[in-house]
Design an enzyme around this catalytic site. Structure first.
Site, PDB file in Angstrom:
ATOM      1  N   LYS A 130       0.861  -1.191   0.000  1.00 29.26           N
ATOM      2  CA  LYS A 130       0.000   0.000   0.000  1.00 29.26           C
ATOM      3  C   LYS A 130       0.889   1.229   0.000  1.00 29.26           C
ATOM      4  O   LYS A 130       2.000   1.194   0.537  1.00 29.26           O
ATOM      5  CB  LYS A 130      -0.863   0.014   1.261  1.00 29.26           C
ATOM      6  CG  LYS A 130      -2.118   0.850   1.131  1.00 29.26           C
ATOM      7  CD  LYS A 130      -3.231   0.034   0.517  1.00 29.26           C
ATOM      8  CE  LYS A 130      -4.486   0.811   0.293  1.00 29.26           C
ATOM      9  NZ  LYS A 130      -5.612  -0.089  -0.001  1.00 29.26           N
ATOM     10  N   ASP A 170      -6.999   4.269  -4.496  1.00 30.05           N
ATOM     11  CA  ASP A 170      -7.650   4.110  -3.190  1.00 30.05           C
ATOM     12  C   ASP A 170      -8.293   5.472  -2.910  1.00 30.05           C
ATOM     13  O   ASP A 170      -8.501   6.247  -3.859  1.00 30.05           O
ATOM     14  CB  ASP A 170      -6.622   3.709  -2.116  1.00 30.05           C
ATOM     15  CG  ASP A 170      -7.256   3.147  -0.843  1.00 30.05           C
ATOM     16  OD1 ASP A 170      -7.611   1.961  -0.832  1.00 30.05           O
ATOM     17  OD2 ASP A 170      -7.418   3.894   0.140  1.00 30.05           O
TER      18      ASP A 170
HETATM   19  N1  GLU Z   1      -7.350   0.105  -2.859  1.00 29.04           N
HETATM   20  C1  GLU Z   1      -8.089  -1.080  -3.182  1.00 29.04           C
HETATM   21  C2  GLU Z   1      -8.121  -2.010  -1.987  1.00 29.04           C
HETATM   22  O1  GLU Z   1      -8.135  -1.563  -0.869  1.00 29.04           O
HETATM   23  C3  GLU Z   1      -7.628  -1.728  -4.476  1.00 29.04           C
HETATM   24  C4  GLU Z   1      -6.202  -2.126  -4.536  1.00 29.04           C
HETATM   25  C5  GLU Z   1      -5.759  -2.609  -5.924  1.00 29.04           C
HETATM   26  O2  GLU Z   1      -6.569  -2.677  -6.828  1.00 29.04           O
HETATM   27  O3  GLU Z   1      -4.566  -2.912  -6.020  1.00 29.04           O
HETATM   28  O4  GLU Z   1      -8.189  -3.201  -2.091  1.00 29.04           O
END
Ligand code: GLU
Length: 451
Positions: A130, A170
Site C-alpha cells: 500500500k 484508493d
Molecule cells: N485500494 C483497493 C483495496 O483496498 C484496491 C487495490 C488494488 O486494486 O490494487 O483493495
C-alpha cells in the site's frame, strides 16, 4: 538447541505495540488477525517455530520519501510519500495508493497488512502493499494534482514494476490520478507495462474495474444472505460514503431489488426514506466526482431527504449495512445500535471500517458480518485480472469479467465457511477470512525457509 519463542496472544501483542509505537491503526489490524490466528496455530508447531505471524506483521520494507511540488500561486509545497511493501510470498506486492491528510505510516502499514490477507483470499497471485501521501486533493486544481502525481511518481518509479509491485487507486486516487502517474512512469522509464491498475480502457485498463469493489461487496452480501435462504429483494440498506465504492454498492443493491436509505461524506449523512434509486445515484456520482460537491446538497435536489450534519448513518434502522467510507467509521456503540435495530447483515466495502469493539459486538450477536478483507476484495481481484490481461496483451469481454468477479467473491465466501463455520448455523467470517488468508501466505513462506 533452538529457542522457540512460544508467546501467547497477549505477549505477542505487547511486542507488536512496543515495536510500533504511535501506530494505533497498525496495532489494531494485527490484533484483529492475531486473535484468530493464535487459536488456529495452537496445534501447528511449524507456524510457531518459524515465527510466521511475527514475520507477516513486519513489512518487508517501508519506503518513505519527500514529494515537492509547486502550487498554482508559485509556492513550493512539501509532502511525505510512502510505499509499504508488506509481503510478496505469493506474488508481486499489490495494493492501492491513498492521498488524504489522514495518511500516516501507521495507516499505510495497516492497509498493507490487510491487503496481504485480502489478496491471498482472491486466489490470484498477488502479495500485499500500500502507498500514499498526506497530500490533500480537496480544493486543489487539476494542474496541481497533476504536478503532485508526477512528483510522487518521480520517486516511486524506482520501487515498482509489473513483476515487483503494482499500485492502484484508493481514497483520493481515481482514474485521473492513475493517468497522471502512469504517464510519468512511462515518460521516465520509456516502458509501456502493466505497472499500475485502474488504468483507462484506452491504455491497458480493464472493464468493470471501477465498479468491482462496490459490486463485489454486494455479491458477498448476497452469498451471506443465501446461507439463510434470503436475498436482497425488498431489504433496506444503510450505506456510508459517497465515493466509488459506496455508489457502486448502492447501484448493485438497487439492481437486486433492495432499497438504499443513506449515503454520507465527512460532513454528515443524507437519509432518503423514498430510497436512493439509480437516477439519484447517478446524480451523486456526477455531483461528487465531477462537481466535487458535498453530499448535503443532495437535499436541495431531492427535498424529501434529510441531512444530518456531523453524524454517521448507523442509527437508521435497516436490514443490511455497508460501511464504505474509511477506517474506524463504525464504533462499538454504532454496532450495538445496528444490532438493536434489527440489522441482520454487514458487508464492509471500506478497509477496517469497524473498530475492534464493533467487531466483537457483531461476532457476539452472531449476525452475518463480513470483514473488508473478504467483502471488499472485488476491487483488487479485478486489478489482478487487469494484470493478467496486460501480460497477455489482450482485453477480456465484460460478461467474462462479470462472471469472474462473481466467481471470485463466491470463492472467498466458501473459504470463509471452510475456516469460519462454528456450527449451529453460525459462520464467523472474520475468523474464516483471517485463517484462509493467513494459511496461503504462511505455507508459501514455509517453502522459502528463513528469508
Ligand atoms: N485500494 C483497493 C483495496 O483496498 C484496491 C487495490 C488494488 O486494486 O490494487 O483493495
Amino acid at each position: 538447541m533452538a529457542v522457540t519463542d512460544h508467546v501467547d496472544l497477549n505477549g505477542f501483542m505487547e511486542g507488536v505495540k512496543k515495536r510500533n509505537p504511535h501506530q494505533p491503526e497498525f496495532v489494531q489490524a494485527v490484533q484483529e488477525v492475531a486473535e484468530d490466528i493464535f487459536e488456529f496455530m495452537e496445534d501447528k508447531e511449524e507456524y510457531h517455530s518459524q515465527q510466521i505471524l511475527r514475520r507477516i506483521a513486519e513489512p518487508d520494507r517501508v519506503v518513505s520519501f519527500r514529494v515537492c511540488w509547486e502550487d498554482d500561486a508559485g509556492n513550493i509545497r512539501v509532502q511525505r510519500g510512502w510505499r509499504v511493501q508488506n509481503n510478496n510470498a505469493i506474488g508481486p506486492y499489490k495494493g492501492g495508493i491513498r492521498f488524504h491528510p489522514s495518511v500516516t505510516e501507521s495507516v499505510l502499514k495497516f492497509l498493507a497488512f490487510e491487503q496481504t490477507f485480502k489478496n491471498a483470499l482472491t486466489g490470484l497471485p498477488m502479495g500485499g502493499g500500500k502507498g500514499g501521501s498526506n497530500f490533500n486533493p480537496k480544493g486543489k486544481s487539476v494542474r496541481e494534482i497533476m504536478r503532485f502525481c508526477q512528483s510522487f511518481m518521480t520517486e516511486l518509479y524506482r520501487h515498482i514494476g509489473a513483476d515487483i509491485d503494482v499500485p492502484a487507486g484508493d481514497i483520493g486516487v481515481g482514474g485521473r490520478e492513475i493517468g497522471f502517474m502512469f504517464g510519468q512512469y512511462k515518460r521516465i522509464t520509456n516502458n509501456f507495462t502493466g505497472v499500475l491498475t485502474g488504468k483507462g480502457l484506452e491504455w491497458g485498463g480493464s472493464l468493470i474495474r471501477t465498479e468491482a469493489t462496490g459490486y463485489g461487496a454486494v455479491y458477498f452480501l448476497e452469498n451471506m444472505l443465501a446461507t439463510k435462504g434470503e436475498n436482497l429483494e425488498g431489504k433496506t440498506a444503510v450505506i456510508s460514503g459517497s465515493g466509488n465504492v459506496a455508489t457502486h454498492a448502492a447501484e448493485k443493491i438497487v439492481q437486486l431489488g433492495g432499497k438504499v436509505l443513506t449515503l454520507s461524506d465527512s460532513g454528515g449523512f443524507i437519509h432518503d426514506p423514498d430510497g436512493i434509486d439509480q437516477e439519484k445515484i447517478d446524480w451523486v456520482k456526477t455531483h461528487k466526482t465531477h462537481r466535487r460537491g458535498r453530499i448535503e446538497e443532495y437535499v436541495e435536489a431531492f427535498p424529501k431527504a434529510t441531512f444530518h450534519a456531523g453524524k454517521t448513518p448507523w442509527g437508521v434502522p435497516c436490514d443490511v449495512a455497508l460501511p464504505c467510507a474509511t477506517q474506524n467509521e463504525l464504533l462499538g456503540e454504532d454496532a450495538k445500535m445496528l444490532v438493536a435495530n434489527g440489522c441482520r447483515a454487514v458487508s464492509e466495502g471500506a478497509n477496517m471500517p469497524t473498530d475492534l469493539d464493533g467487531v466483537h459486538t457483531f461476532k457476539h450477536a452472531r449476525i452475518l458480518y463480513a470483514p473488508g478483507k473478504a467483502s471488499n476484495a472485488g476491487g483488487v481481484a479485478v486489478s489482478g485480472l487487469e494484470m493478467s490481461q496486460n501480460s497477455e496483451r489482450r482485453s477480456w469481454k465484460e460478461e467474462e469479467l462479470q462472471q469472474m468477479l462473481k466467481d471470485i467473491m463466491s470463492g472467498i465466501h466458501n473459504s470463509c465457511i471452510r475456516y469460519g463455520d462454528q456450527g449451529g448455523g453460525y459462520i464467523d467470517y472474520v475468523k474464516g477470512a483471517n485463517i484462509a488468508g493467513f494459511k496461503k501466505v504462511a505455507d508459501a513462506m514455509l517453502a522459502f525457509g528463513v528469508v
